[in-house]
Motif scaffolding. Structure first.
Motif, short mmCIF file in Angstrom:
data_model
loop_
_atom_site.label_atom_id
_atom_site.label_comp_id
_atom_site.label_asym_id
_atom_site.label_seq_id
_atom_site.Cartn_x
_atom_site.Cartn_y
_atom_site.Cartn_z
N MET A 103 -16.44 5.14 -13.96
CA MET A 103 -15.17 5.27 -13.25
C MET A 103 -15.45 5.59 -11.78
O MET A 103 -16.31 6.40 -11.47
CB MET A 103 -14.35 6.38 -13.90
N ASN A 104 -14.69 4.95 -10.89
CA ASN A 104 -14.86 5.19 -9.47
C ASN A 104 -14.26 6.52 -9.07
O ASN A 104 -13.26 6.97 -9.63
CB ASN A 104 -14.17 4.07 -8.66
N GLU A 105 -14.89 7.12 -8.07
CA GLU A 105 -14.36 8.35 -7.49
C GLU A 105 -13.06 8.01 -6.76
O GLU A 105 -12.95 6.98 -6.11
CB GLU A 105 -15.39 8.90 -6.49
N GLN A 106 -12.07 8.88 -6.88
CA GLN A 106 -10.83 8.69 -6.13
C GLN A 106 -10.73 9.76 -5.05
O GLN A 106 -11.14 10.90 -5.26
CB GLN A 106 -9.62 8.78 -7.06
N ILE A 107 -10.18 9.36 -3.91
CA ILE A 107 -9.91 10.31 -2.84
C ILE A 107 -8.42 10.26 -2.53
O ILE A 107 -7.75 9.25 -2.81
CB ILE A 107 -10.72 9.99 -1.57
N ASP A 108 -7.91 11.32 -1.99
CA ASP A 108 -6.51 11.35 -1.57
C ASP A 108 -6.41 10.82 -0.15
O ASP A 108 -7.16 11.26 0.74
CB ASP A 108 -5.95 12.78 -1.62
N VAL A 109 -5.51 9.87 0.07
CA VAL A 109 -5.27 9.32 1.39
C VAL A 109 -3.78 9.49 1.68
O VAL A 109 -2.93 8.96 0.95
CB VAL A 109 -5.66 7.82 1.48
N PRO A 138 4.51 0.64 -0.85
CA PRO A 138 3.27 1.22 -0.32
C PRO A 138 2.07 0.42 -0.81
O PRO A 138 2.19 -0.38 -1.74
CB PRO A 138 3.27 2.63 -0.89
N PRO A 139 0.91 0.62 -0.20
CA PRO A 139 -0.27 -0.11 -0.67
C PRO A 139 -0.53 0.20 -2.14
O PRO A 139 -0.27 1.31 -2.61
CB PRO A 139 -1.41 0.43 0.19
N SER A 140 -1.00 -0.81 -2.85
CA SER A 140 -1.30 -0.61 -4.27
C SER A 140 -2.37 -1.59 -4.69
O SER A 140 -2.60 -2.61 -4.04
CB SER A 140 -0.04 -0.83 -5.12
N TYR A 141 -3.04 -1.24 -5.81
CA TYR A 141 -4.05 -2.11 -6.38
C TYR A 141 -3.39 -3.00 -7.42
O TYR A 141 -2.65 -2.51 -8.28
CB TYR A 141 -5.17 -1.28 -7.02
N ALA A 142 -3.63 -4.30 -7.35
CA ALA A 142 -3.00 -5.24 -8.28
C ALA A 142 -3.47 -5.02 -9.71
O ALA A 142 -2.68 -5.11 -10.65
CB ALA A 142 -3.26 -6.68 -7.85
N GLY A 188 -9.41 -1.29 -11.28
CA GLY A 188 -10.77 -1.64 -10.89
C GLY A 188 -10.85 -2.45 -9.61
O GLY A 188 -11.96 -2.70 -9.12
N ASP A 189 -9.72 -2.90 -9.06
CA ASP A 189 -9.74 -3.65 -7.80
C ASP A 189 -10.24 -2.75 -6.67
O ASP A 189 -9.92 -1.56 -6.62
CB ASP A 189 -8.35 -4.16 -7.44
N LEU A 238 -6.82 -3.61 1.82
CA LEU A 238 -7.46 -2.47 2.45
C LEU A 238 -8.49 -1.90 1.49
O LEU A 238 -8.16 -1.48 0.38
CB LEU A 238 -6.42 -1.40 2.80
N VAL A 239 -9.75 -1.93 1.91
CA VAL A 239 -10.85 -1.36 1.13
C VAL A 239 -11.29 -0.09 1.84
O VAL A 239 -11.57 -0.11 3.04
CB VAL A 239 -12.04 -2.35 1.02
#
Length: 148
Positions: A1-7, A18-22, A25-26, A116-117
């Motif tokens: 699992m990828n680390e998540q950060i708060d933005v 708002p921005p979102s992942y389709a 895992g994207d 946005l990556v």
């Protein structure tokens, strides 16, 4: 699992999503156009996204083209990837370019126009020297590793 950060994000246009992942895992979150516009063949435009963000120190936002727009319509980003530095608090804008030689491309407000990556990065300390260490490649430049 990828680390998540708060933005932290500020929606400058409350009518946009708002921005979102389709998909799970994207790597890229979709950015949307805040305006309607037309890009004639060969034309470029700086397209607002209605979004400002606050990235944590040590992170960068990289604005990438959407592969579907590139493949189907020839739409890309002039300075791909665009860089959003951690200290920037202004609106994210995308410099779209229509590379199609015949067709005008229409963007509607709310259309997904880029991804946005967000990545960690390192900073460098640049040290002036008289000589660089030898390497297998040396100073051989563009195309020096062959065509295939």
């Amino acid at each position: 699992m990828n680390e998540q950060i708060d933005v932290q994000i500020k929606m400058l246009d409350s009518t946009l999503e708002p921005p979102s992942y389709a998909k799970e895992g994207d790597a890229g979150a979709d950015l949307r156009a805040a305006v309607d516009l037309e890009l004639a063949p060969g034309e470029r435009a700086l397209v607002p996204t209605g979004l400002a963000i606050a990235l944590p120190a040590g992170y960068v936002g990289l604005v990438h083209p959407r592969s579907g727009l590139a493949a189907k319509h020839g739409i890309t980003i002039v300075n791909a990837p665009g860089t959003v530095d951690a200290g920037y608090r202004g609106e994210i804008k995308v410099c779209l370019l229509n590379t199609d030689q015949k067709e005008t491309f229409r963007v509607a407000k709310g259309d997904r126009i880029a991804q946005l990556v967000i990545q960690k990065y390192e900073t460098a300390r640049f040290i002036a020297v008289d000589y660089l260490p030898e390497s297998a490649r040396g100073a051989a430049g563009f195309g020096s590793t062959g065509l295939a």
